[in-house]
Design an enzyme around this catalytic site. Structure first.
Site, PDB file in Angstrom:
ATOM      1  N   LEU A  34     -18.601  -8.259 -37.891  1.00  0.00           N
ATOM      2  CA  LEU A  34     -17.661  -8.471 -36.795  1.00  0.00           C
ATOM      3  C   LEU A  34     -17.583  -9.944 -36.393  1.00  0.00           C
ATOM      4  O   LEU A  34     -18.515 -10.715 -36.653  1.00  0.00           O
ATOM      5  CB  LEU A  34     -18.117  -7.655 -35.571  1.00  0.00           C
ATOM      6  CG  LEU A  34     -18.141  -6.135 -35.733  1.00  0.00           C
ATOM      7  CD1 LEU A  34     -18.852  -5.489 -34.540  1.00  0.00           C
ATOM      8  CD2 LEU A  34     -16.718  -5.581 -35.876  1.00  0.00           C
ATOM      9  N   SER A  35     -16.507 -10.292 -35.723  1.00  0.00           N
ATOM     10  CA  SER A  35     -16.393 -11.632 -35.158  1.00  0.00           C
ATOM     11  C   SER A  35     -17.541 -11.828 -34.156  1.00  0.00           C
ATOM     12  O   SER A  35     -17.816 -10.943 -33.345  1.00  0.00           O
ATOM     13  CB  SER A  35     -15.042 -11.760 -34.447  1.00  0.00           C
ATOM     14  OG  SER A  35     -14.953 -13.003 -33.803  1.00  0.00           O
ATOM     15  N   LYS A  39     -22.180 -14.647 -38.699  1.00  0.00           N
ATOM     16  CA  LYS A  39     -21.984 -15.016 -40.114  1.00  0.00           C
ATOM     17  C   LYS A  39     -22.025 -16.538 -40.329  1.00  0.00           C
ATOM     18  O   LYS A  39     -22.794 -17.030 -41.158  1.00  0.00           O
ATOM     19  CB  LYS A  39     -20.634 -14.467 -40.630  1.00  0.00           C
ATOM     20  CG  LYS A  39     -20.487 -12.950 -40.533  1.00  0.00           C
ATOM     21  CD  LYS A  39     -19.146 -12.467 -41.021  1.00  0.00           C
ATOM     22  CE  LYS A  39     -17.948 -12.953 -40.226  1.00  0.00           C
ATOM     23  NZ  LYS A  39     -17.906 -12.523 -38.812  1.00  0.00           N
ATOM     24  N   SER A 107     -13.945  -9.856 -43.447  1.00  0.00           N
ATOM     25  CA  SER A 107     -13.686  -8.921 -44.555  1.00  0.00           C
ATOM     26  C   SER A 107     -14.038  -7.484 -44.173  1.00  0.00           C
ATOM     27  O   SER A 107     -15.014  -6.919 -44.668  1.00  0.00           O
ATOM     28  CB  SER A 107     -14.410  -9.364 -45.838  1.00  0.00           C
ATOM     29  OG  SER A 107     -15.718  -9.841 -45.624  1.00  0.00           O
TER      30      SER A 107
HETATM   31  P1  ADP Z   1     -19.119 -15.155 -36.829  1.00  0.00           P
HETATM   32  O1  ADP Z   1     -19.100 -16.269 -37.849  1.00  0.00           O
HETATM   33  O2  ADP Z   1     -19.737 -13.891 -37.357  1.00  0.00           O
HETATM   34  O3  ADP Z   1     -17.803 -14.912 -36.174  1.00  0.00           O
HETATM   35  P2  ADP Z   1     -20.554 -17.049 -35.206  1.00  0.00           P
HETATM   36  O4  ADP Z   1     -21.633 -17.512 -36.120  1.00  0.00           O
HETATM   37  O5  ADP Z   1     -19.338 -17.922 -35.051  1.00  0.00           O
HETATM   38  O6  ADP Z   1     -20.117 -15.580 -35.658  1.00  0.00           O
HETATM   39  O7  ADP Z   1     -21.134 -16.769 -33.762  1.00  0.00           O
HETATM   40  C1  ADP Z   1     -22.372 -16.136 -33.552  1.00  0.00           C
HETATM   41  C2  ADP Z   1     -22.894 -16.490 -32.167  1.00  0.00           C
HETATM   42  O8  ADP Z   1     -24.093 -15.760 -31.938  1.00  0.00           O
HETATM   43  C3  ADP Z   1     -23.226 -17.956 -32.012  1.00  0.00           C
HETATM   44  O9  ADP Z   1     -22.887 -18.381 -30.717  1.00  0.00           O
HETATM   45  C4  ADP Z   1     -24.754 -17.978 -32.207  1.00  0.00           C
HETATM   46  O10 ADP Z   1     -25.358 -19.056 -31.542  1.00  0.00           O
HETATM   47  C5  ADP Z   1     -25.157 -16.646 -31.604  1.00  0.00           C
HETATM   48  N1  ADP Z   1     -26.401 -16.098 -32.148  1.00  0.00           N
HETATM   49  C6  ADP Z   1     -27.458 -15.663 -31.433  1.00  0.00           C
HETATM   50  N2  ADP Z   1     -28.459 -15.222 -32.221  1.00  0.00           N
HETATM   51  C7  ADP Z   1     -28.017 -15.374 -33.492  1.00  0.00           C
HETATM   52  C8  ADP Z   1     -28.607 -15.103 -34.766  1.00  0.00           C
HETATM   53  N3  ADP Z   1     -29.842 -14.564 -34.901  1.00  0.00           N
HETATM   54  N4  ADP Z   1     -27.891 -15.370 -35.875  1.00  0.00           N
HETATM   55  C9  ADP Z   1     -26.644 -15.898 -35.766  1.00  0.00           C
HETATM   56  N5  ADP Z   1     -26.029 -16.180 -34.599  1.00  0.00           N
HETATM   57  C10 ADP Z   1     -26.715 -15.924 -33.454  1.00  0.00           C
END
Ligand code: ADP
Length: 199
Positions: A34-35, A39, A107
């Site tokens: 999910l968003s 990732k 995806s």
């Molecule tokens: P995506 O790419 O899946 O849309 P993002 O990486 O942009 O998600 O955002 C994830 C958010 O969650 C960030 O703000 C990040 O700092 C936070 N977060 C907290 N814990 C984790 C973790 N264990 N792994 C990845 N992100 C994390």
């Protein structure tokens, strides 16, 4: 094939040549989730770790793809499919160059991921389900997209108004809740290390 047509592929350096030069194996690490599941953040941490350990790596994500090669694509079902198809083709070029390639895209359907797997090749496709529950993704709401989607301002938003089909047997699955991105990246690094190590 005609006698005097010499395919250029025969004269090009092979993947094995590249991997020998780089002393590593190419691999596509395909993040799905999910968003806001984590990732991109995990991909960045993993890239840092790979660099530190001497591996050449490339991240493909929405910023460098949607604004670049796929700037012409919208969000219709057909465009989303074409988006993933092109990403998978790019991934394959990097993997065939011996590079550890991290693809971070929602995806959301099995069909899209199977399309990517088919292009990249099953043996080079390491699927990571970043399985952070939607409640946590929505609580983070990194880009304010969940609030918008709840207000009905984003049609077909994955997890709210469009389905996310969980992978049945991903190569790896991780819930990031209560963990650091660094710990998640370290876990993944240990999992892919045997695959990308040159011997
Ligand atoms: P995506 O790419 O899946 O849309 P993002 O990486 O942009 O998600 O955002 C994830 C958010 O969650 C960030 O703000 C990040 O700092 C936070 N977060 C907290 N814990 C984790 C973790 N264990 N792994 C990845 N992100 C994390």
């Amino acid at each position: 094939m005609e006698k005097n047509i010499h395919p250029i592929f025969e004269r090009m350096q092979s993947r094995a040549d590249k991997e020998r030069q780089l002393r590593q194996r190419g691999l596509a690490v395909w993040f799905t989730g999910l968003s806001g599941s984590g990732k991109s953040t995990i991909a960045v941490e993993l890239e840092r770790k790979l660099a530190k350990e001497g591996y050449l790596c490339r991240i493909l994500d929405g910023d460098n793809i949607r604004h670049g090669i796929n700037a012409d694509l919208g969000f219709s079902e057909e465009a989303r499919r074409e988006n993933i198809r092109r990403i998978a083709e790019i991934c394959k070029l990097f993997v065939d160059t011996g590079i550890v390639t991290l693809a971070a895209f929602v995806s959301p359907t099995r069909e899209l991921r199977e399309l990517a797997r088919g292009i990249i090749g099953g043996g080079d496709f390491f699927e990571v389900h970043v399985a952070t529950p939607i409640e946590e993704c929505e609580r983070r709401d990194v880009k304010g997209l969940y609030a918008k989607a709840r207000r009905g301002e984003i049609p077909d938003f994955t997890g709210i108004s469009a389905p996310f089909e969980e992978p049945e047997s991903p190569s790896s699955r991780m819930d990031t809740t209560g963990r650091t991105a660094e710990a998640c990246a370290e876990e993944l690094f240990q999992q892919i290390k045997p695959i990308i190590t040159y011997q």
